[in-house]
Structure formats: C-alpha cells, structure tokens
Design a protein around this motif. Structure first.
Motif, mmCIF file in Angstrom:
data_model
loop_
_atom_site.group_PDB
_atom_site.id
_atom_site.type_symbol
_atom_site.label_atom_id
_atom_site.label_comp_id
_atom_site.label_asym_id
_atom_site.label_seq_id
_atom_site.Cartn_x
_atom_site.Cartn_y
_atom_site.Cartn_z
ATOM 1 N N TYR A 10 0.870 -1.181 0.000
ATOM 2 C CA TYR A 10 0.000 0.000 0.000
ATOM 3 C C TYR A 10 0.905 1.230 0.000
ATOM 4 O O TYR A 10 1.498 1.568 1.018
ATOM 5 C CB TYR A 10 -0.899 0.024 1.231
ATOM 6 N N PRO A 11 1.058 1.914 -1.132
ATOM 7 C CA PRO A 11 1.966 3.064 -1.189
ATOM 8 C C PRO A 11 1.394 4.287 -0.486
ATOM 9 O O PRO A 11 0.206 4.333 -0.137
ATOM 10 C CB PRO A 11 2.099 3.311 -2.705
ATOM 11 N N VAL A 12 2.251 5.275 -0.286
ATOM 12 C CA VAL A 12 1.831 6.523 0.340
ATOM 13 C C VAL A 12 0.685 7.144 -0.455
ATOM 14 O O VAL A 12 0.688 7.150 -1.691
ATOM 15 C CB VAL A 12 3.017 7.505 0.435
ATOM 16 N N ASP A 13 -0.323 7.641 0.267
ATOM 17 C CA ASP A 13 -1.536 8.275 -0.261
ATOM 18 C C ASP A 13 -2.568 7.276 -0.776
ATOM 19 O O ASP A 13 -3.668 7.680 -1.167
ATOM 20 C CB ASP A 13 -1.224 9.295 -1.371
ATOM 21 N N ALA A 14 -2.232 5.987 -0.768
ATOM 22 C CA ALA A 14 -3.237 4.984 -1.125
ATOM 23 C C ALA A 14 -4.260 4.879 0.004
ATOM 24 O O ALA A 14 -3.985 5.215 1.159
ATOM 25 C CB ALA A 14 -2.586 3.632 -1.378
ATOM 26 N N VAL A 15 -5.451 4.412 -0.320
ATOM 27 C CA VAL A 15 -6.497 4.186 0.672
ATOM 28 C C VAL A 15 -6.612 2.690 0.918
ATOM 29 O O VAL A 15 -6.706 1.901 -0.030
ATOM 30 C CB VAL A 15 -7.850 4.758 0.207
ATOM 31 N N LEU A 16 -6.575 2.295 2.175
ATOM 32 C CA LEU A 16 -6.686 0.883 2.518
ATOM 33 C C LEU A 16 -8.073 0.353 2.162
ATOM 34 O O LEU A 16 -9.028 1.120 2.028
ATOM 35 C CB LEU A 16 -6.440 0.683 4.017
ATOM 36 N N PRO A 17 -8.200 -0.955 2.011
ATOM 37 C CA PRO A 17 -9.537 -1.531 1.837
ATOM 38 C C PRO A 17 -10.458 -1.122 2.982
ATOM 39 O O PRO A 17 -9.997 -0.768 4.070
ATOM 40 C CB PRO A 17 -9.272 -3.047 1.848
ATOM 41 N N THR A 18 -11.764 -1.179 2.758
ATOM 42 C CA THR A 18 -12.719 -0.782 3.793
ATOM 43 C C THR A 18 -12.622 -1.719 4.993
ATOM 44 O O THR A 18 -12.090 -2.838 4.904
ATOM 45 C CB THR A 18 -14.151 -0.825 3.255
ATOM 46 N N GLN A 19 -13.141 -1.260 6.115
ATOM 47 C CA GLN A 19 -13.123 -2.084 7.318
ATOM 48 C C GLN A 19 -13.867 -3.397 7.090
ATOM 49 O O GLN A 19 -13.445 -4.452 7.567
ATOM 50 C CB GLN A 19 -13.741 -1.317 8.485
ATOM 51 N N ARG A 20 -14.955 -3.363 6.353
ATOM 52 C CA ARG A 20 -15.696 -4.592 6.064
ATOM 53 C C ARG A 20 -14.849 -5.549 5.225
ATOM 54 O O ARG A 20 -14.818 -6.750 5.473
ATOM 55 C CB ARG A 20 -17.001 -4.273 5.350
ATOM 56 N N GLN A 21 -14.151 -4.995 4.222
ATOM 57 C CA GLN A 21 -13.298 -5.840 3.387
ATOM 58 C C GLN A 21 -12.159 -6.451 4.197
ATOM 59 O O GLN A 21 -11.822 -7.634 4.035
ATOM 60 C CB GLN A 21 -12.741 -5.023 2.220
ATOM 61 N N LEU A 22 -11.551 -5.645 5.080
ATOM 62 C CA LEU A 22 -10.472 -6.166 5.914
ATOM 63 C C LEU A 22 -10.995 -7.224 6.884
ATOM 64 O O LEU A 22 -10.319 -8.241 7.129
ATOM 65 C CB LEU A 22 -9.806 -5.026 6.684
ATOM 66 N N ALA A 23 -12.172 -7.004 7.440
ATOM 67 C CA ALA A 23 -12.762 -7.989 8.341
ATOM 68 C C ALA A 23 -12.987 -9.315 7.622
ATOM 69 O O ALA A 23 -12.711 -10.392 8.166
ATOM 70 C CB ALA A 23 -14.081 -7.460 8.910
ATOM 71 N N ASP A 24 -13.473 -9.251 6.379
ATOM 72 C CA ASP A 24 -13.681 -10.473 5.599
ATOM 73 C C ASP A 24 -12.353 -11.146 5.266
ATOM 74 O O ASP A 24 -12.228 -12.374 5.318
ATOM 75 C CB ASP A 24 -14.438 -10.154 4.305
ATOM 76 N N THR A 25 -11.337 -10.339 4.920
ATOM 77 C CA THR A 25 -10.030 -10.894 4.557
ATOM 78 C C THR A 25 -9.394 -11.648 5.716
ATOM 79 O O THR A 25 -8.865 -12.754 5.547
ATOM 80 C CB THR A 25 -9.081 -9.768 4.096
ATOM 81 N N PHE A 26 -9.473 -11.070 6.921
ATOM 82 C CA PHE A 26 -8.799 -11.662 8.075
ATOM 83 C C PHE A 26 -9.710 -12.550 8.916
ATOM 84 O O PHE A 26 -9.251 -13.203 9.845
ATOM 85 C CB PHE A 26 -8.198 -10.557 8.957
ATOM 86 N N GLY A 27 -11.006 -12.563 8.588
ATOM 87 C CA GLY A 27 -11.919 -13.406 9.341
ATOM 88 C C GLY A 27 -12.124 -12.949 10.768
ATOM 89 O O GLY A 27 -12.160 -13.773 11.695
ATOM 90 N N VAL A 28 -12.230 -11.636 10.951
ATOM 91 C CA VAL A 28 -12.404 -11.078 12.288
ATOM 92 C C VAL A 28 -13.570 -10.093 12.268
ATOM 93 O O VAL A 28 -14.153 -9.804 11.215
ATOM 94 C CB VAL A 28 -11.118 -10.351 12.767
ATOM 95 N N SER A 29 -13.916 -9.570 13.421
ATOM 96 C CA SER A 29 -14.984 -8.581 13.509
ATOM 97 C C SER A 29 -14.482 -7.204 13.089
ATOM 98 O O SER A 29 -13.267 -6.941 13.083
ATOM 99 C CB SER A 29 -15.528 -8.517 14.933
ATOM 100 N N ARG A 30 -15.414 -6.316 12.761
ATOM 101 C CA ARG A 30 -15.032 -4.949 12.417
ATOM 102 C C ARG A 30 -14.436 -4.236 13.618
ATOM 103 O O ARG A 30 -13.575 -3.366 13.458
ATOM 104 C CB ARG A 30 -16.244 -4.179 11.874
#
Length: 292
Positions: free
Chosen positions: A30-50
């Motif tokens: 993730y380079p500088v000024d990039a936007v991370l995936p949404t919290q929902r997307q990250l929760a799905d990726t890692f299998g955790v709660s928001r």
C-alpha cells in the motif's frame, strides 16, 4: 463467519491484523496516499470482527502509518520506498533509504548474514516474514540464513516508554517487553519453519541482550551494506491493560523509519567501507558480552 471472535479473542486477534497490515505497508504493498480496503473488506479478509479491525487501524494510526477519517477511509501516510541502488550511489557509500528493499536484496543471495541492533526487532520481523513468503513461492532460494540480533535488556530502567501523566506506571515498559518477546519469537518461528519445511538448508537466529537502550538502529547485511538510523522520540496514545485504558506515552518509533545507507566498495578508505568496518567491530564487541 464462524472464525470471527469478540471480547478477549478479538483482543488477541487485533495484533495479528495489525502485524499483517504493517507488513504490507512496510513492503510497499500500500503506497503513500493509497487508501486501505474498507473495514468490512479487511474484516472479511482476516476473518475477524469490524471492532477488531478498528482496533488494529487505531494502533497503526497511533504509530503514524495511516490517517483514518470517518467517511473517507484510512489513507497511508508512510510506506517503504522503492530503492534503486545505482553504481554511483554504492561508490559514494551513503544515502537515505528504508529497510525493505535492502532486506529484499540481501535475501536474493545464496548466503544471507544479518546482524542487527534494535529496540524490539519489530521492523526486522515484518520484513523477514515477507521474505519467507518469497522463499515459499519459489521466487528466491537462499541456502543459508544467519541472523544475530542484539536487543536491550528490558529489565533495565529507561526514560522511554513512559506514561506522560504517571512516570511511575510500569505498564508501558511491560508493553514494550511483550512486543520485544513477541517479535523475537516470531523471527525464530519464521526461520525455524523455513528449515523445518526443507526450504532452506540452514536458518539460525541468535538473540543477545545488552544493558543499554539503543538511540538508533543498526543493520549489517551480508558484509557489504549497513543501514543506520535514529529512533524518533514522540508522544502518542496507546491502549494499556488490563482494561484497554487509553494513555499518552513518551516513546520512540522505528518501524518504517528512514535510514542512512553505507556500502562497502573496493576502496578500504571510502566512507562506506570505513563505516561498515567500524560498525562490525562495534557489533562483534557487544556480541561477546551479551546476556542470553
């Protein structure tokens, strides 16, 4: 999802999520000024709660990696730079760089030797896990990896980390001890797994403790390159046990810090050669008196 956890389980899981995101940030995914995936997307990726994702993002924001704004997501503030070490740069022997590209280059050699003096080994752990995945994918294939790690003896008192409002509070130091143990154990597990899986013929981590806290970090790579950079002193908010109390601490940050690069060349009197020789003598002398 069945694997999602809450409460105490989420309290443990958030560190796994934070570590994984640090690894991607440190390696420039993730380079500088990039936007991370949404919290929902990250929760799905890692299998955790928001809630777990939010806690991980809050820690990354406190460390200066990202900036989170409601409605705008999390924007990356710092990341590893893409370093192209030209022949002119190597001849000059110095330059302002970040760790990731040099760890990457070191692991492309059949014999990897790395000496490091750091506060917690967090940066090194992050980058070595990235390189272990390159080994597993078959992208690289070092035969031997030898890592010597000098860390401070955290039983010694220090001016950092310290609770700004209560200098007698021992929880910041206990937190640092936990971070130090966790990343040293992670490094050991990473190298052990490569050896156990038959991906590397030899992989060895040795850890020594010295009675001093570093004001700067030092990496010596394959006898040809050195990276040296000072820790940044800052005040930041962290969550401390047992009730996740938010406390302002005075601390130093090193993950993703800008370092100075020194390269050894054919001229033994060049700035890079002299620095590496002196740094290696310094490291070896401290290694002889380390406490295991």
């Amino acid at each position: 999802m069945g694997s999602r956890q809450s409460g105490e389980g989420a309290g443990r899981e958030f560190q796994r999520v934070a570590d994984a995101l640090r690894s991607k940030l440190a390696d420039g995914v993730y380079p500088v000024d990039a936007v991370l995936p949404t919290q929902r997307q990250l929760a799905d990726t890692f299998g955790v709660s928001r809630d777990t994702v939010q806690r991980a993002l809050r820690e990354l924001a406190d460390e200066g990696w990202i900036e989170s704004r409601q409605g705008s997501g999390s924007r990356v503030l710092k990341s590893s730079q893409t370093i192209h070490t030209s022949s002119s740069t190597r001849k000059a022997g110095t330059g302002r760089v970040t760790l990731g590209p040099f760890i990457r280059a070191a692991f492309e050699q059949p014999e990897v030797t790395l000496d490091a003096f750091t506060l917690t080994s967090e940066s090194l752990d992050t980058h070595l896990r990235v390189q272990s995945e390159r080994v597993r994918s078959g992208e690289i294939g070092p035969r031997r990896i030898t890592v010597r790690l000098l860390l401070p003896d955290l039983r010694q008192p220090s001016v950092y980390p310290r609770n700004v409002a209560d200098p007698e509070d021992l929880r910041p130091l206990e937190r640092l001890r936990d971070i130090s143990r966790r990343h040293a154990d992670s490094l050991r597990d990473t190298l052990h797994d490569l050896r156990r899986e038959g991906l590397v013929a030899e992989a060895d981590l040795q850890v020594g403790r010295v009675p001093q806290y570093p004001t700067a970090k030092l990496y010596l790579l394959n006898g040809t390159d050195a990276l040296h950079g000072f820790y940044d002193l800052t005040e930041r908010k962290v969550l401390l046990p047992p009730d996740d109390e938010e406390v302002v601490i005075r601390d130093v940050l090193g993950l993703g810090a800008t370092l100075f690069h020194y390269a050894k060349d054919d001229d033994p009197e060049s700035q890079g050669s002299l620095f590496i020789d002196a740094a290696q003598v310094w490291f070896d002398s401290h290694w002889k008196v380390k406490q295991w």
